[in-house]
Motif scaffolding. Sequence first.
Motif, PDB file in Angstrom:
ATOM      1  N   THR A 101      -6.618  12.474  13.058  1.00  0.00           N
ATOM      2  CA  THR A 101      -6.695  13.914  13.235  1.00  0.00           C
ATOM      3  C   THR A 101      -8.133  14.401  13.117  1.00  0.00           C
ATOM      4  OG1 THR A 101      -6.466  14.586  10.938  1.00  0.00           O
ATOM      5  CG2 THR A 101      -4.461  14.055  12.119  1.00  0.00           C
ATOM      6  N   PHE A 102      -9.021  13.553  12.608  1.00  0.00           N
ATOM      7  CA  PHE A 102     -10.396  13.990  12.400  1.00  0.00           C
ATOM      8  C   PHE A 102     -11.374  13.172  13.244  1.00  0.00           C
ATOM      9  CE2 PHE A 102     -14.371  14.076   9.896  1.00  0.00           C
ATOM     10  CZ  PHE A 102     -14.595  15.442   9.959  1.00  0.00           C
ATOM     11  N   VAL A 139       5.011  13.640  -1.563  1.00  0.00           N
ATOM     12  CA  VAL A 139       3.554  13.604  -1.513  1.00  0.00           C
ATOM     13  C   VAL A 139       3.053  13.782  -0.088  1.00  0.00           C
ATOM     14  CG1 VAL A 139       1.541  12.202  -1.969  1.00  0.00           C
ATOM     15  CG2 VAL A 139       3.452  12.161  -3.544  1.00  0.00           C
ATOM     16  N   VAL A 170       0.841  -1.196   0.000  1.00  0.00           N
ATOM     17  CA  VAL A 170       0.000   0.000   0.000  1.00  0.00           C
ATOM     18  C   VAL A 170       0.879   1.249   0.000  1.00  0.00           C
ATOM     19  CG1 VAL A 170      -1.777   1.231   1.256  1.00  0.00           C
ATOM     20  CG2 VAL A 170      -1.811  -1.246   1.186  1.00  0.00           C
ATOM     21  N   PRO A 171       0.646   2.164  -0.945  1.00  0.00           N
ATOM     22  CA  PRO A 171       1.497   3.347  -1.061  1.00  0.00           C
ATOM     23  C   PRO A 171       1.445   4.220   0.187  1.00  0.00           C
ATOM     24  CG  PRO A 171       0.038   3.146  -2.962  1.00  0.00           C
ATOM     25  CD  PRO A 171      -0.387   2.119  -1.987  1.00  0.00           C
ATOM     26  N   SER A 172       2.560   4.918   0.456  1.00  0.00           N
ATOM     27  CA  SER A 172       2.642   5.729   1.671  1.00  0.00           C
ATOM     28  C   SER A 172       1.583   6.812   1.693  1.00  0.00           C
ATOM     29  CB  SER A 172       4.031   6.347   1.788  1.00  0.00           C
ATOM     30  OG  SER A 172       4.336   7.075   0.625  1.00  0.00           O
ATOM     31  N   PHE A 173       1.186   7.319   0.519  1.00  0.00           N
ATOM     32  CA  PHE A 173       0.209   8.409   0.562  1.00  0.00           C
ATOM     33  C   PHE A 173      -1.186   7.913   0.896  1.00  0.00           C
ATOM     34  CE2 PHE A 173      -0.396   7.170  -3.785  1.00  0.00           C
ATOM     35  CZ  PHE A 173       0.862   7.168  -4.370  1.00  0.00           C
ATOM     36  N   VAL A 174      -1.455   6.639   0.624  1.00  0.00           N
ATOM     37  CA  VAL A 174      -2.741   6.087   1.061  1.00  0.00           C
ATOM     38  C   VAL A 174      -2.766   5.993   2.588  1.00  0.00           C
ATOM     39  CG1 VAL A 174      -4.206   4.043   1.041  1.00  0.00           C
ATOM     40  CG2 VAL A 174      -3.185   4.855  -1.075  1.00  0.00           C
ATOM     41  N   LYS A 213       3.067  17.180   1.036  1.00  0.00           N
ATOM     42  CA  LYS A 213       1.955  17.948   0.469  1.00  0.00           C
ATOM     43  C   LYS A 213       0.676  17.677   1.263  1.00  0.00           C
ATOM     44  CE  LYS A 213      -0.404  18.824  -3.827  1.00  0.00           C
ATOM     45  NZ  LYS A 213      -0.901  18.137  -5.006  1.00  0.00           N
ATOM     46  N   ILE A 214       0.433  16.396   1.594  1.00  0.00           N
ATOM     47  CA  ILE A 214      -0.802  16.041   2.283  1.00  0.00           C
ATOM     48  C   ILE A 214      -0.882  16.722   3.648  1.00  0.00           C
ATOM     49  CG2 ILE A 214      -2.027  14.116   3.381  1.00  0.00           C
ATOM     50  CD1 ILE A 214      -1.150  12.380   1.064  1.00  0.00           C
ATOM     51  N   SER A 234      -3.321   9.449   4.001  1.00  0.00           N
ATOM     52  CA  SER A 234      -4.729   9.858   4.012  1.00  0.00           C
ATOM     53  C   SER A 234      -5.472   9.167   5.145  1.00  0.00           C
ATOM     54  CB  SER A 234      -5.409   9.484   2.692  1.00  0.00           C
ATOM     55  OG  SER A 234      -4.826  10.170   1.636  1.00  0.00           O
ATOM     56  N   THR A 243      -4.136  18.178  12.298  1.00  0.00           N
ATOM     57  CA  THR A 243      -4.367  17.741  10.924  1.00  0.00           C
ATOM     58  C   THR A 243      -3.183  18.090  10.024  1.00  0.00           C
ATOM     59  OG1 THR A 243      -6.655  18.248  11.306  1.00  0.00           O
ATOM     60  CG2 THR A 243      -6.024  17.818   9.048  1.00  0.00           C
ATOM     61  N   GLN A 295      -4.439  10.513   8.480  1.00  0.00           N
ATOM     62  CA  GLN A 295      -4.949  11.866   8.647  1.00  0.00           C
ATOM     63  C   GLN A 295      -6.430  11.837   9.006  1.00  0.00           C
ATOM     64  OE1 GLN A 295      -5.175  14.528   5.234  1.00  0.00           O
ATOM     65  NE2 GLN A 295      -4.069  16.064   6.403  1.00  0.00           N
ATOM     66  N   TYR A 296      -7.190  10.988   8.313  1.00  0.00           N
ATOM     67  CA  TYR A 296      -8.617  10.938   8.582  1.00  0.00           C
ATOM     68  C   TYR A 296      -8.891  10.346   9.963  1.00  0.00           C
ATOM     69  CZ  TYR A 296     -13.585  10.596   7.791  1.00  0.00           C
ATOM     70  OH  TYR A 296     -14.929  10.764   7.894  1.00  0.00           O
TER      71      TYR A 296
END
Lengths: 316, 382
Positions: A156-157, A255, A142-146, A258-259, A149, A164, A152-153
Motif C-alpha cells: 500500500t506504500f 489486531v 510469524v504472527p499475522s500482525f507482522v 486495528k492495523i 504490517s 492503506t 501494508q508497507y
Amino acid sequence: MLKYILGRFGAMLLTLFLVMTLSFLIIRLMPMSLFENPEVDPVIQKLLEAEMHLDKPMVVQYYYFVKGIVTEGDFGRSVKIRPGMEVFKVLASKIRPTVLLNVLSLVIAIPLGIIAGTVAALRNNKLTDTIISFLVVIFISVPSFVFASLLQYAFTFLWPLFPTLYDPAAPNLAATLHSLAMPIIALALNPIATIARYLRGELIETMSSEYLLLARTKGLTRAQATVRHAFRNSLVPIFNAIIPLITAIMGGSMVVEKIFAVPGIGGQLIESILAGDHFLTVAGLIYYSAVSLATILIVDISYGLIDPRIRVGGTK
Amino acid sequence: MLDPHNLPDEIRDLPDAGFELAQTGEIKDEVFHTKPIGFYRDALQRLRKSKASMVSFWIIVIIILLALIVPNITGYTYMEQDTSKKNLPPKIPGLESLGIADGSQILTNRRRDSLDNPDRFPEGSVIRIVREYELSGVPVVDVMVDYYTFVGVDDDVYHWMGTDYLGRDLCTRLFQGTRVSLLIAFFAVLIRIVIGVIYGAIAGYYGGKVDFAMIHFAEVMDGLPYVVVTILFMILLGAGMFSIILAMTVTGWIGTSRLIRAQFYRFKGREYVLAARTLGVTDRKLIFRHILPNTIGPLITKAMIEIPGAIFSEAFLAYIGLGIKPPNPSIGILLSNGQSVLLQYPYQTLFPAVLISVLMVAFNLFANGLRDALDPTRRGED
C-alpha cells in the motif's frame, strides 16, 4: 443423533452463560464507574444510573442484565463510545466487515491449504516439498500482525496496489473487497500453512497403507489414488485443525482490524475495553464466545458426515 | 538388629564356616563393546543430527544472550528519554560508509530555498536532492538528509536501531523487551506446566469420581475461549508482567493436564507400580517418583511448543492495549508502537518484527525437532 446435538447445544448455552456471568462479574468488579464525566449534572447522573439499575446491589444488577438478554436480546446501552445507543445495534453495525474478513480468509485458506498440502505430499522429499515445507514453517511461526504490517508497507506504500486502510464508504462489494484484500491475506497465511502441514503429514502416512497399494495395483496413478482414496481419510484430522484455526483467525482479526482500521467487532472490542464501556465489552466477549462455540459444535456434528465410521453421539 | 526375614534363631545363628559353594564354575558372557545408551541420550543424539533443530537451538541461545547483554552495553537505558532526538533513523558505526544505516532520511515537500537556510538545514546535513518539482508555483524538493546533523545531534552519537517518538534508544528497548517477552513466556509456560502436571496427575492417578469431577471442571473451563479469558483477566488484573502471566495460565494449563492424565492412565496399571504399591510406597511418592518421570518427554515437547504461543499472546495483548506497564518495553509493545508510525518510520517496526519472527521460527523448529527426537517409536532410527 438429535439427542446428541441437543445435548451439545445445551452444553454450549451453559458455557455461554458462564462467559456472560464471568464477564459481568469481572467487569463490574473493576474499580471504575460507568459515568466519570464531570460535566454531567450529578442529578442526571443519578437518574441515568437508576435507569440502568446501577444504583442497586450487584445481584440485582445481574438479574436485570440476564433478564434483558434472555427476554429481549437487550445487552444494555453503550455509555462511552456511542452514548445512549443500544449495544446490540452498535455490534450489528460492525458485524459485516468482521464477518467478511474472517469468513473470506477461511474460505481462501481451506482450498489453498489443501492444494499446498496435497502437492507437498505427492512430491514428498523433492524440491517442491522442501519449498512448501519451508514456507509452511514461516507462515505458521510469524504472527499475522507482522504479516499485516509487512503487507501494508509493501503493497500500500511502496507499490500502492491496494488502499492503506479499509474504505468504509466503498461504493460496491468489489471496492470493499479490494480494500479488504490485504487484511484477508494477512489472516489467511497462517491457516493455509496449518492446513497444508496437517494434510501433508496425513497423506504421507496414508500413502503407505495397503488399500492405497491396491489402488495403485488396479492401475490408478499416484495422483489419482491420492486424490480419490487417501484424501477422504485425511479429512478428519484436517477438521480437527480447523477449530483452533477459527479461534486463531478471530483473535488475529482483532489486531489486523486495528492495523487496517476495519470498523469491525474486534476493533470495537479493543476500543470498548480501553474506554471502559462495560456493556459493550461484555456483549463483544459474548459474541466472540458464541461464534467459537458454534463452530466447535458444527465441526463436531459434521464428523459423521465426513467419515461414516465415526458415530457421533454413540455410547462407545 | 532387626531381622527382615523372621528366621528362627537356630537357623540365623548358624556359623558361616558350615557353608560351602555348591558350584564353582564361571558362567561366561560376552563383554559389551559399546556403552549402553539410555532413552534421553539416544534422543539427544538424534536431536544433534537434525540440522534445523541445532541451528534453531543456537539462534535461541544467541537471542537470549543478546537480550542479557545488549541492554547493558548500549550506553542508554530503556526508559531514558531525550525529546531532542525524536524518531532518529538507525545509524551503525562501520556500516554507515556503505550507505546503509547511516542515519539518513528523505524529507519530502521542502521548499527549495529553505535548503540554503542554515537554521532549517544545518551545514553538511543535506546529502542529495532526490526529486525536484513545483507545488502551486513554489519550487519544492524531496531531499535526503543526514538526519542526525539535521536535528543537531553530535556526529559521534549512534543509535543502532534508531530512536522512538520519545527519543529512547530502540536497540536497548528491543533487547530489554526481548528479555521481558521471554521471561513472560517462560514463566507462563512454567506455571501452566506445574498446574497441569499436578491437576492431571491427581485426576489420572486416583481416577473414579475424583477424575470425573476434575475432568468435567476442566472441560467447562476449556469451553471458555482463550482470547476472551485472557482479555477478561487482563482487565481484572490491570497492566503488568505478573497479570499477563496469570491471564495466560487461567485456562492454559488444561492441555498439559490432559496429556498428563492420559499418561497416568497408561502407566498406573503397570507391574512396577503394583510392586511399588505392594511395598507400601506412598501415593505422593508413586505419583512423582515412579510415574511422572515417564511423562517427561512429552512434557518437554509440550513446553517447547507452547513458548512461541506465549510470546505471540504477549504481543497480541500489547497490540490491543493490555500489555505491560509503560515505560517497560516488550516485543509486542514495540511492534504496536512501531505499527502506528509504520509508513513514516518503517524501521521502528522492522527490527521488532524481524526479531519476533526469527524467535518464533526458531522455537517452532526446535520444538519440532525435540518432538521427533523424544518420540519413542523412532528410537534407534538412522
